[in-house]
Design an enzyme around this catalytic site. Sequence first.
Site, PDB file in Angstrom:
ATOM      1  N   ASP A  18       3.652  -0.248   0.223  1.00 50.50           N
ATOM      2  CA  ASP A  18       3.654   1.033   0.946  1.00 50.50           C
ATOM      3  C   ASP A  18       2.421   1.867   0.595  1.00 50.50           C
ATOM      4  OD1 ASP A  18       4.615   2.845   2.811  1.00 50.50           O
ATOM      5  OD2 ASP A  18       5.942   3.859   1.390  1.00 50.50           O
ATOM      6  N   LYS A  20      -0.406   4.114   1.418  1.00 51.23           N
ATOM      7  CA  LYS A  20      -0.697   5.080   2.483  1.00 51.23           C
ATOM      8  C   LYS A  20      -1.258   6.323   1.818  1.00 51.23           C
ATOM      9  CE  LYS A  20       4.088   6.751   2.390  1.00 51.23           C
ATOM     10  NZ  LYS A  20       5.320   6.889   3.168  1.00 51.23           N
ATOM     11  N   ALA A  22      -0.242   9.331   1.570  1.00 50.38           N
ATOM     12  CA  ALA A  22       0.741  10.126   0.830  1.00 50.38           C
ATOM     13  C   ALA A  22       1.071   9.531  -0.530  1.00 50.38           C
ATOM     14  CB  ALA A  22       2.020  10.286   1.650  1.00 50.38           C
TER      15      ALA A  22
END
Length: 195
Positions: A18, A20, A22
Site C-alpha cells: 500500500d 501511496k 499518504a
Amino acid sequence: KCSRALYYAHSKDVVHRDIKPANIILGDDGVPKVLDFGVARMLAQTKESDTMLVGTPTYFAPEQISEGRTSPQSDIYALGAVMYELLSGVKVHQAGSVDALLRVIVSEDPLPLIEVNSEVPGVLANIVERALHKEPASRYQTAMELSTDLSRAYTALRQDLSSTNEEHFSTLKTLDFFKNFTDAEIDEISRIAQW
C-alpha cells in the site's frame, strides 16, 4: 530514502502492498519515512493469488489486478506512481470509476512523464518509466537498484545545477550594474533569479 526503506522491508521478506503518498511522511529532520504496514504480507504469502485486492487502487501494479499477486516489484511500481504524481502533479492513471481505473492500469501505458511536465529532467523521467513498466521483469528488480539510479540522478542533477549557478555568477559579475555588489550578494542573486 523510501526505496531504501522498501529494500529493507523486502530483505526481511515483507511486501508493503500500500505504497501511496499518504503512507510517506517527512519527519522533523526532513527525512521521509514509509508508514502503515497494516496490509503488508510476508513474501511467502504473496506467492498465492489473493481473491481480494487490498491497498489503494490508484497505486496498484498491473499484476495485482490481473493475477492477484504482489511482490517487491509491486511496491516498486507503486513508488513509481508516487514519483510520477510528485513530479507531474497528476496521478499516473485516472478514470471515472474504480472498475475503469483497474482496466486502465492493466491495459494502458501512462502518458510519458516528460509530456505531462516538460521541466522534469529526462534522467528522472526514465527512472519513473522503468519503475512503472507493466511487466514486473522489466521493472527494477530490487528497490536498491531504484535507489542507486535515483542517487546517481541526484548527483548528476546537482552537478548540472552547480555548473549553471557558476555560469550565472560569472555573467552577473561582468555587468556594470553589479560592480558595487559583493561576491556573496551576486551569488545570492544568481541562485534566486529566474533566467
